[in-house]
Structures are given as structure tokens and as C-alpha cells.
Write a protein that holds these residues in place. Structure first.
Motif, PDB file in Angstrom:
ATOM      1  N   GLY A  58       0.734  -1.250   0.000  1.00 61.54           N
ATOM      2  CA  GLY A  58       0.000   0.000   0.000  1.00 61.54           C
ATOM      3  C   GLY A  58       0.762   1.298   0.000  1.00 61.54           C
ATOM      4  N   HIS A  59       2.089   1.316  -0.188  1.00 59.95           N
ATOM      5  CA  HIS A  59       2.749   2.615  -0.245  1.00 59.95           C
ATOM      6  C   HIS A  59       3.880   2.599  -1.263  1.00 59.95           C
TER       7      HIS A  59
ATOM      8  N   GLU B  67       1.434   1.582 -11.228  1.00 61.92           N
ATOM      9  CA  GLU B  67       0.477   1.477 -10.124  1.00 61.92           C
ATOM     10  C   GLU B  67       1.042   1.997  -8.801  1.00 61.92           C
TER      11      GLU B  67
ATOM     12  N   GLY C 131      -0.403   5.361  -7.852  1.00 64.61           N
ATOM     13  CA  GLY C 131      -1.829   5.453  -7.558  1.00 64.61           C
ATOM     14  C   GLY C 131      -2.119   5.378  -6.072  1.00 64.61           C
ATOM     15  N   LYS C 132      -3.390   5.410  -5.728  1.00 61.86           N
ATOM     16  CA  LYS C 132      -3.812   5.378  -4.326  1.00 61.86           C
ATOM     17  C   LYS C 132      -4.273   3.995  -3.884  1.00 61.86           C
ATOM     18  N   GLU C 133      -4.468   3.086  -4.833  1.00 62.35           N
ATOM     19  CA  GLU C 133      -4.974   1.756  -4.491  1.00 62.35           C
ATOM     20  C   GLU C 133      -3.830   0.806  -4.133  1.00 62.35           C
TER      21      GLU C 133
END
Length: 293
Positions: free
Chosen positions: A170-171, A182, A185-187
Motif C-alpha cells: 500500500g505505499h 500502479e 496510484g492510491k490503491e
């Protein structure tokens, strides 16, 4: 408390007596790697020196845990860990021919036969990691070392993480020119797929001597990555071109998996020649080598 301090002092004294530090091989944000001479075995090793700051504690613990679990001929071997109050020393196999980045830059680009051989060895190393649920997260030419036989060795697991099957990450993590789209991105994303994208950048660099995404500014590089704006030069062989195009796909679910890369004609036809145990490793006594779980 006093006993712990004495133990740390004793460990550092023993370490200082056994190892003679020589030149610096590399430097990071909170660590450096030095060439060292291991006096008892009359052999050279690489020593990664990490500063024990609280904010890095979990990273250091993770790197040690992951490296202890690894045993593959194309991954740098961890021999020994020495921890003092202020410093952690990771004693590792020394790859005497330096890193792939400088090797490629010196030559301009690799001969395709050499690129195939080294890339296949790197794929074997990464497959081993992924099979063991370890995401490297910083695949790049600087983190591929060459031993005295000219064989590839994946190194630097400082950003690596162990996942459970199906777990997403996630980061942002990694080096800009090698980052998958990706990551911006935020996902949550699939860590294996980001390693695969980095392999595509690495292969492009090996056969061309430059990066596929190479704008003058970091904003420009990011935009090129997000749109997969690159072109494979005409001189690159058809099978290598095909593999690059199948790795540098914006949609991570359409990229090849590590198993599919192993079955790709470019990798299948390569003569990787996995290296035997090196002379240097055999000189290191069992007392120095870490026990495997």
C-alpha cells in the motif's frame, strides 16, 4: 542492562579484531557497504553497516530476517550478523566484479548473449524470492552484483517485504526509473507485478544502455511511466523485444508472471549456467555461516 552493554562491547571488540575494513563499495540513506578482510579465513567479504536508529529498526529487523531465509546461488549470501548498541553489521558474500549498472555503462550496452545469460540468472533469483513470498521492491542494475565468474547476484533486501498469499501492498517504494505505474496510484497493488515491471526496465537497460523512461525531470519520467511511453530500438532481437513489451504493460494483471517469464523463448533458450559454490564461500568456516531454519 549492564550485562547487555558488556555483550555489545564484546561483540564489537571481536568484530573489530576479526575484520579489517577497507574501501567503501556503496552508500545508502542510513547505511554503507564496505569491503572488509576477514583475517581468520584470509578472505574478502562485504559488510553492510546500518545505524541503529529507532525509525529504521523495523526495516533492519526485516532485512536480517529475509536474508537469513535466502539460499540461492544468484542471491548474495549473508554469513553473519553483529549487533552493537549503535550499529548493526551484516557480513555478506563479496561479489568482486562490481554492479551491473557500472558494467553496462562501461560497455555502452551488453552483448545480447551476455544479457540473456545474466537476465536469466536474475529471473531465477527473483522466482526463488516470489516462490517464498518475498517481494524485492528495488530491482535495479545497482542491486545486481557480478562475482568473479561473471555471474549475477541479487542483493540489497533493505526495502523487501514478506507477504501472505494474495496480500496487496500500500505505499510507494523503489527507485523512480524502475517504478511500475500502479505505485503512483492510491490503491493497494500486487508487489510481485511491480517487481516484474522493474525486470522489464532492467532488461531494456541491459540491451540498450539507457532507460526506457528517461525524461529530463522526475515529473516527465513519471508521466512516461504512467503512459508506458517508450520505444524498443530496432537493433534489439525479436524475442528480447517481445519479452520487454510483455513486462512493461500498464495493467499489472496483463504482465507476465515470473513463472511465465521462465517459459518465455528468450529465457528458455538462454544458457544461464547457474554458478557452483564459489571458492570464497568454501573458505568461510561453518562458525561464520548462518544456520538455516
Amino acid at each position: 542492562m549492564e550485562q547487555g552493554r558488556e555483550a555489545h562491547c564484546s561483540a564489537e571488540e571481536t568484530f573489530t579484531a576479526d575484520y579489517k575494513m577497507m574501501m567503501t563499495l556503496g552508500q545508502g540513506h542510513f547505511s554503507e557497504v564496505k569491503l572488509a578482510f576477514h583475517i581468520p579465513t584470509v578472505s574478502c567479504v562485504a559488510v553492510k553497516i546500518l545505524r541503529n536508529k529507532k525509525k529504521y529498526a523495523s526495516l533492519i529487523k526485516s532485512e536480517i530476517s529475509i536474508m537469513k531465509s535466502l539460499a540461492h546461488p544468484n542471491i548474495i549470501k549473508l554469513f553473519h550478523v553483529v549487533q552493537t548498541r549503535e550499529t548493526t553489521y551484516l557480513v555478506m558474500e563479496h561479489a568482486s566484479e562490481g554492479d551491473l549498472l557500472h558494467h553496462v555503462l562501461e560497455l555502452g550496452a551488453l552483448e545480447e548473449s551476455e544479457a540473456r545469460r545474466l537476465f536469466t540468472q536474475i529471473v531465477h533469483a527473483l522466482k526463488y524470492c516470489h516462490d517464498n513470498l518475498i517481494i524485492h521492491r528495488d530491482i535495479k542494475a545497482n542491486n545486481i552484483l557480478l562475482d568473479h565468474r561473471g555471474n549475477a547476484k541479487l542483493c540489497d533486501f533493505g526495502l523487501s517485504t514478506k507477504v501472505i498469499p494474495g496480500q496487496k501492498l500500500g505505499h510507494f517504494c523503489g527507485t523512480l526509473h524502475y517504478c511500475a505505474p500502479e505505485l503512483f496510484g492510491k490503491e493497494a497493488y500486487d508487489g510481485c507485478a511491480t517487481d516484474i515491471w522493474s525486470l522489464g526496465v532492467l532488461l531494456f537497460f541491459m540491451v540498450t544502455g539507457r532507460f526506457p523512461f528517461n525524461d529530463y525531470s522526475s515529473v516527465g519520467v513519471k508521466q512516461q511511466i504512467l503512459t508506458a511511453d517508450f520505444r524498443v530500438p530496432q537493433h534489439v532481437s525479436v524475442d528480447i523485444r517481445d519479452l520487454i513489451l510483455k513486462l512493461l504493460i500498464i495493467n499489472p494483471y496483463r504482465r507476465l508472471t515470473i513463472g511465465q517469464i521462465m517459459r518465455h523463448p528468450m529465457v528458455k533458450s538462454s544458457k544461464a549456467h547457474l554458478p557452483p559454490t564459489s571458492t570464497q564461500l568454501s573458505q568461510v568456516p561453518q562458525a561464520l555461516a548462518l544456520s538455516r531454519p
